[in-house]
Every structure is written in C-alpha cells, then in structure tokens.
Enzyme design. Sequence first.
Site, PDB file in Angstrom:
ATOM      1  NE  ARG A  64      34.687  50.867  37.285  1.00 59.36           N
ATOM      2  CZ  ARG A  64      35.471  50.949  38.351  1.00 59.36           C
ATOM      3  NH1 ARG A  64      35.961  52.117  38.719  1.00 59.36           N
ATOM      4  NH2 ARG A  64      35.772  49.877  39.057  1.00 59.36           N
ATOM      5  NE  ARG A  65      36.628  44.548  33.559  1.00 61.66           N
ATOM      6  CZ  ARG A  65      36.416  44.480  34.878  1.00 61.66           C
ATOM      7  NH1 ARG A  65      36.976  45.386  35.674  1.00 61.66           N
ATOM      8  NH2 ARG A  65      35.650  43.548  35.387  1.00 61.66           N
ATOM      9  CE  LYS A 195      33.619  42.240  56.541  1.00 65.76           C
ATOM     10  NZ  LYS A 195      34.152  41.485  55.395  1.00 65.76           N
ATOM     11  CG  ASN A 260      39.907  41.890  53.729  1.00 64.22           C
ATOM     12  OD1 ASN A 260      40.642  42.806  53.389  1.00 64.22           O
ATOM     13  ND2 ASN A 260      38.648  41.800  53.318  1.00 64.22           N
TER      14      ASN A 260
END
Length: 335
Positions: A64-65, A195, A260
């Site tokens: 998008r940039r 997960k 994460n």
Amino acid sequence: MVNTLPTKEARLVKQGHLKNTLTPFPVHYFTTTPRLTVMGAGAWGSALATVASRNAHPVRLWSRRDGEPLSSAIADADVILCAVSMKGVPSVIAQLKACDIPPEKIILTATKGLDPKTTQTPSQLWQATFPHNPIAVLSGPNLSQEIEQGLPATTVVASQDEAAAQLVQSIFSSETFRVYLNTDPLGTELGGTLKNIMAIAAGVCDGLNLGTNAKAGLLTRALPEMIRIGTHLGASAETFFGLSGLGDLLATCNGTLSRNYRVGLGLAQGKDLKTVLMELQSTAEGVNTTRVLVDLAHQQQIPVPIARQVCRLLDGKITPMTAVQALMERELKAE
C-alpha cells in the site's frame, strides 16, 4: 501438467490403502506458468514471494505504501495472495473488490488473526466478499526468517476447491518447502491463529524460567483448548493435529524468531506491553487475537482458560506469575 502422486503414495492408492482424492487441474490453469501477486511486502509476504520466485513463477509484490494501483498489480495474476496484517485485511478487501476481479482468480490468504468487528477469520471475510472466487488458506510452522534463508519447511494449503489448492501447491512446492493439501480451510486457519495466543503464554513460561516440565504441561493443554475452540466454530478436530495446528504450535512456542513468543518473554521480564511491541517493530497478531477470542468465547460460552489468563496479562490486570498460578490452581479433574 498432469496430476501425479509420489511413487509411494501412487502405489498405496493402487493397492487400495490410500484414497486419491485429488482431481485434475482445470485446463485454463495451464495455458501459461501460473502468476502470483503478493499483497503485503512485510516479512511473511516477502518470504512467500521469494519461495515462488525461486520456483521460476512470475511474482509481483504489492504494498500500500508503494503507490502502484492494486488493479495493475493484480491484472495478470492467477493467484492473489494476501499477506497483510489482520487490521489491514478489511481495507485490502475493499480495494480488491473495486478492481472487479474475474471469478477464476484464486484468492490465497496467509494472514493469521481474527477480525475485531466480526470475529471472523480472514478467509471468511474474503469468501463473503468474493463468493464466486476460489478461496484458499496457507498456514503452517513457517517462520519467515528461516524460509528466506532457504531452510527446510512444510506448510498446508487448504481450500474447498481442490483444483485451486493444487495450483497453489504447484507454485510454492520445492525441495526445501513442502506443501500439503487439505479441505478444511477454517481449521487450518484457526490453528495458525490460535497458536499465537499460546505462544505468548509459552514466552511467559520461559521468561519466568519455569522449566521444561511447566512448558510441556502448558503446550499439552494448549492443543485441546485450540481444538475446543475450533470444533465449536465448525472446524475438524483432526486438522489441529497436523502442521497448521500442532506443528505451528511447536514452532512458534519454541524460539525467539516468533514475535508472539517474544511478547510473552518481554512481559515476563517486567516490560510493559507498549514497550514490548515497540521493540518488536512489527505486528504480533496474538495480542489482538487474544482479546477478540476471549470476547467470542464469553458470548458462546467456550472454556478458554489459557487465553483468558493471557488476555488479563495483556490488559495489565495480573502479573505473569499470577497468570501461571491461576492456571495451576484450577479445579482438579480428569485429564
């Protein structure tokens, strides 16, 4: 191109021990070398673009940039792959809808997360907007850094359109990237999504130096929680024992390459969530997923003890050690 099976599998099919559920590709898929457009130039999108390029497939990487119109980037694509973060999916869907794509183009999603507004998975959002296009999901124990390095990895492509899944398989399969197929896109997607929550918990476990026994117990209980959620939402339990469930759980919960996991690790080291996310300099989908899931679980009365404690930790309501103690102090019951 002819639909073939590896020699061993072909022999098992012939002997009646294995059912060949694959169907030949539609003829129009083979008029040219399949072309791919990847929407999302982050680590994951770039890694998948690299895999396809190494297999000599024409690839366009759109961001998008960059300023390039999406309509031109996907004009010649046979497969349109979305690898943007969950928060960017709705806007990309809206942009692609405006392009009025033909129904034979395959939409492949590699995003792992839940939409806060609808609680739906990315593939559900895509299917609702493009009901006449084949939708496929790619998910597995795939750490992007290792894939970029060409290290061996496996993944799953799932779709209810077998021909579409096979075409995607042909684009990405190589000597170092083995692609398996299944027909449970929801389960495949939820395995990779849920997960991430468990990876945050695993990072906490390691950050507190609780040892191997504690972590083994955590991961052993994490899988049934994932299955409980998945089957409640309509996925197949068997899918969670495969690469996109157990496989991805093991990969993400056992290394600092996982964003994460690093969230949990940082929280356990006494950092606040804002600082941890700033240090990551990238999206940790498990943070948003945890909050959306806990709300969904509350509405539908799904027991999610691990996710609930992770959510309380992310919201600053408890300390990492309190979260662990809350899980250990749950009522006694059979395994």
